[in-house]
Design a protein around this motif. Structure first.
Motif, PDB file in Angstrom:
ATOM      1  N   UNK A   1     -19.213  30.904  65.080  1.00 34.03           N
ATOM      2  CA  UNK A   1     -18.953  31.436  63.756  1.00 34.03           C
ATOM      3  C   UNK A   1     -17.463  31.353  63.499  1.00 34.03           C
ATOM      4  N   UNK A   2     -17.104  31.060  62.261  1.00 30.02           N
ATOM      5  CA  UNK A   2     -15.687  31.108  61.953  1.00 30.02           C
ATOM      6  C   UNK A   2     -15.510  31.557  60.523  1.00 30.02           C
TER       7      UNK A   2
ATOM      8  N   UNK B   1     -22.514  41.438  59.011  1.00 30.44           N
ATOM      9  CA  UNK B   1     -21.855  42.681  58.630  1.00 30.44           C
ATOM     10  C   UNK B   1     -20.397  42.647  59.066  1.00 30.44           C
ATOM     11  N   UNK B   2     -19.505  43.240  58.247  1.00 26.45           N
ATOM     12  CA  UNK B   2     -18.103  43.284  58.643  1.00 26.45           C
ATOM     13  C   UNK B   2     -17.729  44.690  59.095  1.00 26.45           C
ATOM     14  N   UNK B   3     -16.459  44.869  59.467  1.00 22.90           N
ATOM     15  CA  UNK B   3     -16.022  46.165  60.015  1.00 22.90           C
ATOM     16  C   UNK B   3     -16.156  47.293  59.010  1.00 22.90           C
ATOM     17  N   UNK B   4     -16.046  46.974  57.716  1.00 26.42           N
ATOM     18  CA  UNK B   4     -16.122  48.016  56.689  1.00 26.42           C
ATOM     19  C   UNK B   4     -17.555  48.346  56.295  1.00 26.42           C
ATOM     20  N   UNK B   5     -18.510  47.647  56.890  1.00 27.89           N
ATOM     21  CA  UNK B   5     -19.902  47.958  56.599  1.00 27.89           C
ATOM     22  C   UNK B   5     -20.516  47.138  55.490  1.00 27.89           C
ATOM     23  N   UNK B   6     -19.763  46.185  54.925  1.00 33.00           N
ATOM     24  CA  UNK B   6     -20.382  45.283  53.954  1.00 33.00           C
ATOM     25  C   UNK B   6     -21.450  44.485  54.681  1.00 33.00           C
ATOM     26  N   UNK B   7     -22.618  44.391  54.091  1.00 30.42           N
ATOM     27  CA  UNK B   7     -23.716  43.729  54.777  1.00 30.42           C
ATOM     28  C   UNK B   7     -24.353  42.671  53.892  1.00 30.42           C
TER      29      UNK B   7
ATOM     30  N   UNK C   1     -23.248  39.097  63.549  1.00 31.61           N
ATOM     31  CA  UNK C   1     -24.532  38.530  63.148  1.00 31.61           C
ATOM     32  C   UNK C   1     -25.616  39.167  64.003  1.00 31.61           C
ATOM     33  N   UNK C   2     -26.627  39.752  63.326  1.00 35.53           N
ATOM     34  CA  UNK C   2     -27.741  40.375  64.047  1.00 35.53           C
ATOM     35  C   UNK C   2     -29.049  39.748  63.612  1.00 35.53           C
ATOM     36  N   UNK C   3     -30.006  39.694  64.543  1.00 35.96           N
ATOM     37  CA  UNK C   3     -31.306  39.161  64.174  1.00 35.96           C
ATOM     38  C   UNK C   3     -32.159  40.244  63.509  1.00 35.96           C
TER      39      UNK C   3
ATOM     40  N   UNK D   1     -24.138  37.160  67.590  1.00 35.71           N
ATOM     41  CA  UNK D   1     -22.794  36.616  67.693  1.00 35.71           C
ATOM     42  C   UNK D   1     -21.829  37.542  66.968  1.00 35.71           C
ATOM     43  N   UNK D   2     -20.604  37.596  67.456  1.00 27.91           N
ATOM     44  CA  UNK D   2     -19.553  38.289  66.725  1.00 27.91           C
ATOM     45  C   UNK D   2     -18.348  37.374  66.675  1.00 27.91           C
ATOM     46  N   UNK D   3     -17.592  37.483  65.607  1.00 31.05           N
ATOM     47  CA  UNK D   3     -16.390  36.676  65.461  1.00 31.05           C
ATOM     48  C   UNK D   3     -15.289  37.581  64.934  1.00 31.05           C
ATOM     49  N   UNK D   4     -14.195  37.647  65.672  1.00 32.44           N
ATOM     50  CA  UNK D   4     -13.041  38.426  65.233  1.00 32.44           C
ATOM     51  C   UNK D   4     -11.898  37.483  64.944  1.00 32.44           C
ATOM     52  N   UNK D   5     -11.073  37.864  64.009  1.00 34.64           N
ATOM     53  CA  UNK D   5      -9.916  37.036  63.721  1.00 34.64           C
ATOM     54  C   UNK D   5      -8.752  37.926  63.321  1.00 34.64           C
TER      55      UNK D   5
END
Length: 111
Positions: free
Chosen positions: A1-2, A36-42, A88-90, A97-101
């Motif tokens: 993921x990127x 989903x991101x850290x702020x909870x946007x899904x 990313x969750x099933x 997978x998780x992707x941090x940047x």
């Protein structure tokens, strides 16, 4: 993921996207999967099938979904530019997978 957002953010929401690649030979049904991101946007995938060895981009802005591009139809930015983590969750809630940047170059503390 990127995750990528080139240039000036406020010019194009659709320049900001998350890319998911299926590295297996088998297609994957993403129905019910979430991003989903850290702020909870899904973002929830709906009737999406990712073919084997193919890539799909999830854009923030508005557009017409295709086999290679999905659009969240949001009018504001979701992914933090300085640092964020997308997860990313099933459909069973398992983390695939998780992707941090970011976070290393910028030392702004927003909290």
């Amino acid at each position: 993921m990127q995750a990528d957002s080139p240039g000036h953010d406020n010019r194009s929401l659709n320049a900001e996207w998350i890319e998911i690649t299926n590295t297996t030979r088998h297609s994957v049904n993403l129905d019910g999967w979430t991003l989903k991101d850290e702020d909870g946007h899904r973002y929830r995938f709906n009737h999406v099938r990712l073919e084997g060895r193919s890539t799909i981009r999830i854009h923030i802005g508005e557009g017409r979904d295709t086999r290679t591009d999905l659009f969240q139809d949001r009018r504001d930015y979701v992914w933090g530019n300085h640092s964020d983590t997308a997860t990313l969750r099933d459909d069973r809630g398992r983390v695939i997978d998780t992707e941090s940047w970011g976070g290393r170059r910028h030392h702004h503390n927003h909290r």
